[in-house]
Motif scaffolding. Structure first.
Motif, PDB file in Angstrom:
ATOM      1  N   ILE A  34      -0.140  -0.365   6.486  1.00 17.63           N
ATOM      2  CA  ILE A  34       1.110   0.035   7.151  1.00 17.63           C
ATOM      3  C   ILE A  34       2.301  -0.153   6.214  1.00 17.63           C
ATOM      4  N   TYR A  35       3.379   0.567   6.499  1.00 16.26           N
ATOM      5  CA  TYR A  35       4.652   0.314   5.815  1.00 16.26           C
ATOM      6  C   TYR A  35       5.338  -0.809   6.585  1.00 16.26           C
ATOM      7  N   GLY A  36       5.242  -2.026   6.044  1.00 13.23           N
ATOM      8  CA  GLY A  36       5.783  -3.179   6.745  1.00 13.23           C
ATOM      9  C   GLY A  36       7.300  -3.191   6.763  1.00 13.23           C
ATOM     10  N   ASN A  93      -2.102  -3.627   3.799  1.00 12.31           N
ATOM     11  CA  ASN A  93      -2.006  -4.023   5.211  1.00 12.31           C
ATOM     12  C   ASN A  93      -1.978  -2.790   6.118  1.00 12.31           C
ATOM     13  N   ASP A 103       0.816  -1.221   0.000  1.00 11.95           N
ATOM     14  CA  ASP A 103       0.000   0.000   0.000  1.00 11.95           C
ATOM     15  C   ASP A 103       0.848   1.269   0.000  1.00 11.95           C
ATOM     16  N   GLY A 104       2.010   1.219   0.649  1.00 12.41           N
ATOM     17  CA  GLY A 104       2.890   2.384   0.563  1.00 12.41           C
ATOM     18  C   GLY A 104       3.368   2.563  -0.864  1.00 12.41           C
ATOM     19  N   ILE A 148      -1.459  -5.430  -2.065  1.00  9.63           N
ATOM     20  CA  ILE A 148      -1.499  -5.904  -0.678  1.00  9.63           C
ATOM     21  C   ILE A 148      -1.692  -4.712   0.258  1.00  9.63           C
TER      22      ILE A 148
HETATM   23 MG   LIG Z   1       2.023  -2.136   3.499  1.00  5.22          MG
END
Ligand SMILES: [Mg+2]
Ligand SMILES: Cc1ncc(C[n+]2csc(CCOP(=O)(O)OP(=O)(O)O)c2C)c(N)n1
Ligand code: SF4
Lengths: 250, 352
Positions: free
Chosen positions: A125-127, A123, A95-96, A121
Motif C-alpha cells: 500500500i501507499y502508506g 506493505n 513499494d510505491g 519495505i
Molecule cells: Mg508502501
C-alpha cells in the motif's frame, strides 16, 4: 550486579518513532541499525531515504542521510557510491517508491550490479499518502483507489520484485523476508546482514524485500495486520533467497 | 606557452570540465550533445573518473544529486527534451543547495521538436524549469573558447554559491569546431564542503541532505535564506558584452549563437550609417539588467531563436522606458544578418 540484556543499537538515535503502532518500519529500522553496529560501519554509512512514511528516517539514524525524490533513491545511491566507493551506501524504500515510480531506477541499478544495498519495505500500500493502491497490492485488496477491491482486469496484477530482478545477471543477492514472527524477524536480520556484508566485500547489488504491515491503512489492529501478512501476503510473495552469487562482481 | 587546439564545442566542454576537477559525469544519449558524452566516455576511465550512461535523464540527474551530495564535482548534459526530464532533479538539487553543472544544448521544440539549434528553452532555464522558488546560474557562451571558459566558471560559481549552474548552448555552438586555448580558462577554486554526506567517520555530527520541511514557517525561512543568496548573485554576477552602444539609436540584444549573427548585422548597419549597437548577456540568470540603465537608445530589439522569451527580461531591465521590439526564428532556423538589418530599418522608420 546487573547485566545488559538488550541495548538500543548505537546507530539508532534516541528519537521516538513517528510510525503507527504495529507498523513494520520501526522493526526494520532497528534491524538495519543492529547490522550497522555489528559490522562497525556507522561512520562510513550513508543512507538514502525515500519518499514515503520513511521520508524522515534520518531522525532515527546516527549516520549521514540523503533524502531522494520519490523513486529515485537507487540513482542517488549510485551517484553517492560512485563518488565514494569505500563508503557503505544503502537505500530504504517503500513499494510505491521502489516498484512503481522508481521501477526503472530499481531495475537498472540492479542490472548494473551497482555495489549498493537496497532495503525494500513491501506493505502492499501507499502508506504515507493515506492508503492508495500500490503496484504490490494483492488482487481484491481494498484501498482508497481500489474501493471495490483490486480488479486484476482493469488494475493489473501485483509486481513480484524479487522474482523479476532474479532474472538479471547483475544482482548478487536477492531475498524476501517477513516481519510477522520472531523467527521470521531473525531471518530478516540475517538477510539484511548478508546484504550489507556483500557490499563491504564488493560483491555488488543486494536487495532484501521485507514483507511489512501498515495497520493504519489496512484498517486493522496490529495483531490483525500480522495475521493478514502471514495468511495473505506470504502465500503470494513466497519467502526465500532468489539469488545468491558468491563470486566478486568486478 | 599556451597552445590552441581545434575542437568541437561539446568536446571543449568535456575537456574544460575535466581540467576543472570534474570526475563524475552521468549522461543519456540525445542529439545534439552526443559528442560530450562520447568525450567523457573516452577520457574518464583513463583518469580514474566515472562516466556512467544512465537509464534516463531522470536517473542521470539524480546520480548527479547523489554525487554532489557526496561533495564531488558532478555533471550531466542533455538537450531540450532531456532537460524537461531533469527538471524534477534540478528542483531537488537547488532545494538541497548542492553544486553541479548541467549542460543544455538546446534544440527546437516543443515536444520532440527537431535537432537543429534553438533558444526556446530560455524560460525553462531562467525561470527554473522545475517546481518551487529557485534559480539556476545560467551561462550562455557564443564560441568554443567561451564554452570552455564558462564551463570552468560554472563549476567554480556553482560551488561558491551552492547553486546548480547551467550552460545554455545550442546545437550549433556544441557542434562547431573552433580553436580553443585551455590555458585561458579559470583554475578550479574548491570550496570547503562541511555539509557533504560522505560518512561521519565518527568524527562529526551526521549530515542530512534534505528538501522536505513540513512546517510552513521553516520552509519559508529556508526559501528566504536562499533568496538572500540569489540577491547576492544578482548583484555580483551580471555579465555581458556590448559594442557600439554609446551613440546607438537602436540596441540589439541577443545571446549565444544569435549574437554572432547580430554582430554581423551591426557591422552592415554601421557601414550604412545607421547607429546600431549590441548587448550580449552572458549570464542569462542573473540577467545583466544594470547595463540597460546605462544606455540610451531610442529602441531595443531582442533577437532570438524562439518566439520571444528573453525579450521579456529586456522589457523588465529597461522598465519599458523605450519601445522593445522582437525578431525571432524558431524550430531550428537561424536568423540571418539581412533579416536583422531589415527589421532594424523597419523599426527606425517607425521611430522617426
Ligand atoms: Mg508502501
Ligand atoms: C513525484 C511524486 N509523486 C507523488 C508523491 C506523493 N507520494 C508521497 S509518498 C507516496 C507513496 C509512498 O508509498 P510507499 O512507497 O509504498 O511507502 P510507504 O509510505 O508505504 O512506506 C506518494 C505517492 C510525491 N511525493 N512525489
Ligand atoms: S501509515 Fe502505515 S506504513 Fe505509514 S507509519 Fe502508519 S502503519 Fe506504518
Amino acid at each position: 550486579m546487573s547485566k545488559t540484556i538488550y541495548e538500543k543499537p548505537h546507530s539508532l538515535t534516541e528519537t521516538n518513532f513517528h510510525y503507527c503502532p504495529g507498523c513494520s518500519h520501526g522493526i526494520v529500522h532497528k534491524l538495519v541499525c543492529e547490522v550497522i553496529d555489528e559490522l562497525e560501519i556507522e561512520g562510513k554509512t550513508i543512507a538514502v531515504e525515500p519518499v514515503g512514511c520513511a521520508v524522515t528516517a534520518h531522525n532515527y539514524f546516527n549516520f549521514d542521510v540523503v533524502q531522494a525524490a520519490h523513486g529515485r533513491a537507487p540513482a542517488v545511491a549510485t551517484g553517492l557510491k560512485r563518488a565514494l566507493p569505500d563508503r557503505v551506501v544503502f537505500t530504504y524504500q517503500g513499494d510505491g517508491d521502489l516498484a512503481s515510480i522508481g521501477t526503472a531506477e530499481t531495475v537498472h541499478s540492479a542490472t548494473r550490479g551497482e555495489n549498493i544495498t537496497v532495503i525494500f519495505i513491501n506493505n502492499t500500500i501507499y502508506g504515507m499518502t493515506g492508503g492508495q493502491m500500490a503496484p504490490t497490492s494483492l488482487p481484491g485488496q481494498v484501498t482508497q483507489t481500489s474501493p471495490y477491491g483490486r480488479d486484476t482486469h482493469t488494475q493489473g496484477y501485483p509486481v513480484r520484485i524479487c522474482e523479476m530482478l532474479a532474472t538479471l545477471d547483475g544482482p548478487s543477492y536477492i531475498a524476501r523476508v517477513s516481519t510477522d514472527s520472531v523467527p521470521h524477524i531473525k531471518e530478516a536480520k540475517k538477510a539484511i546482514k548478508k546484504a550489507f556484508e556483500n557490499q563491504v566485500n564488493g560483491k555488488g547489488f543486494s536487495i532484501v524485500e521485507i514483507l511489512s504491515t501498515c495497520p493504519t491503512n489496512w484498517g486493522m489492529s496490529p495483531v490483525e495486520a500480522m495475521e493478514r501478512l502471514r495468511k495473505e501476503m506470504i502465500p503470494y510473495y513466497p519467502l526465500g533467497v532468489f539469488k545468491d552469487v558468491e563470486e566478486v562482481n568486478e | 606557452m599556451s597552445e590552441k587546439v581545434l575542437m568541437k564545442g561539446n568536446e571543449a566542454i568535456g575537456e574544460a570540465a575535466i581540467r576543472s576537477g570534474c570526475r563524475h559525469f552521468f549522461g543519456y544519449p540525445i542529439t545534439p550533445q552526443t559528442e560530450l558524452s562520447a568525450y567523457m566516455a573516452k577520457k574518464m576511465p583513463k583518469i580514474g573518473g566515472v562516466f556512467l550512461q544512465a537509464e534516463s535523464e531522470v536517473a542521470a540527474i539524480n546520480m548527479v544529486y547523489g554525487a554532489a551530495s557526496a561533495g564531488v564535482r558532478a555533471m550531466t548534459s542533455s538537450s531540450s527534451p532531456g532537460i524537461s526530464l531533469k527538471s524534477e532533479g534540478l528542483s531537488y538539487i537547488a532545494a538541497a543547495d548542492l553544486p553541479c553543472v548541467v549542460v543544455n544544448m538546446v534544440r527546437g521544440g516543443p515536444g520532440l521538436g527537431g535537432i537543429q539549434p534553438a533558444q526556446s528553452d530560455y524560460f525553462q532555464a531562467t525561470r527554473g524549469g522545475g517546481h518551487g522558488d529557485y534559480h539556476l546560474i545560467v551561462l550562455a557562451p557564443n564560441s568554443v573558447q567561451e564554452l570552455a571558459y564558462l564551463t570552468a566558471e560554472a563549476f567554480n560559481l556553482s560551488e561558491e554559491y551552492r547553486i546548480p549552474a547551467m550552460i545554455l548552448g545550442d546545437g550549433t555552438i556544441g557542434q562547431m569546431m573552433e580553436p580553443v586555448d585551455f590555458d585561458l580558462i579559470p583554475e578550479p577554486v574548491y570550496a570547503q564542503k562541511p555539509w557533504a554526506t560522505n560518512g561521519t567517520e565518527g568524527k562529526r555530527e551526521k549530515n542530512v541532505t534534505e528538501t522536505l520541511f513540513l512546517e510552513p514557517s521553516e520552509l519559508e525561512e529556508r526559501v528566504f535564506e536562499r533568496e538572500k543568496k540569489y540577491d547576492v548573485v544578482r548583484e555580483n554576477l551580471q555579465r555581458y558584452k556590448s559594442h557600439d552602444t554609446d551613440d546607438a539609436d537602436i540596441i540589439i540584444v541577443s545571446y549565444g549563437l544569435t549574437s554572432r549573427v547580430v554582430e554581423t548585422a551591426v557591422k552592415i548597419l554601421r557601414s550604412e550609417g545607421i547607429k546600431a549597437g549590441a548587448i550580449r548577456p552572458i549570464t542569462l540568470w542573473p540577467f545583466p539588467e544594470k547595463v540597460f540603465k546605462e544606455v540610451h537608445p531610442k529602441a531595443f530589439l531582442s533577437v532570438e531563436m524562439s518566439m520571444g522569451q528573453m525579450v521579456e527580461d529586456v522589457k523588465l531591465a529597461c522598465d519599458c522606458s523605450v519601445p522593445v521590439h522582437f525578431f525571432g526564428r524558431t524550430g531550428g532556423v537561424i536568423p540571418t544578418p539581412d533579416e536583422v538589418v531589415n527589421k532594424v530599418k523597419e523599426i527606425l522608420k517607425e521611430v522617426e
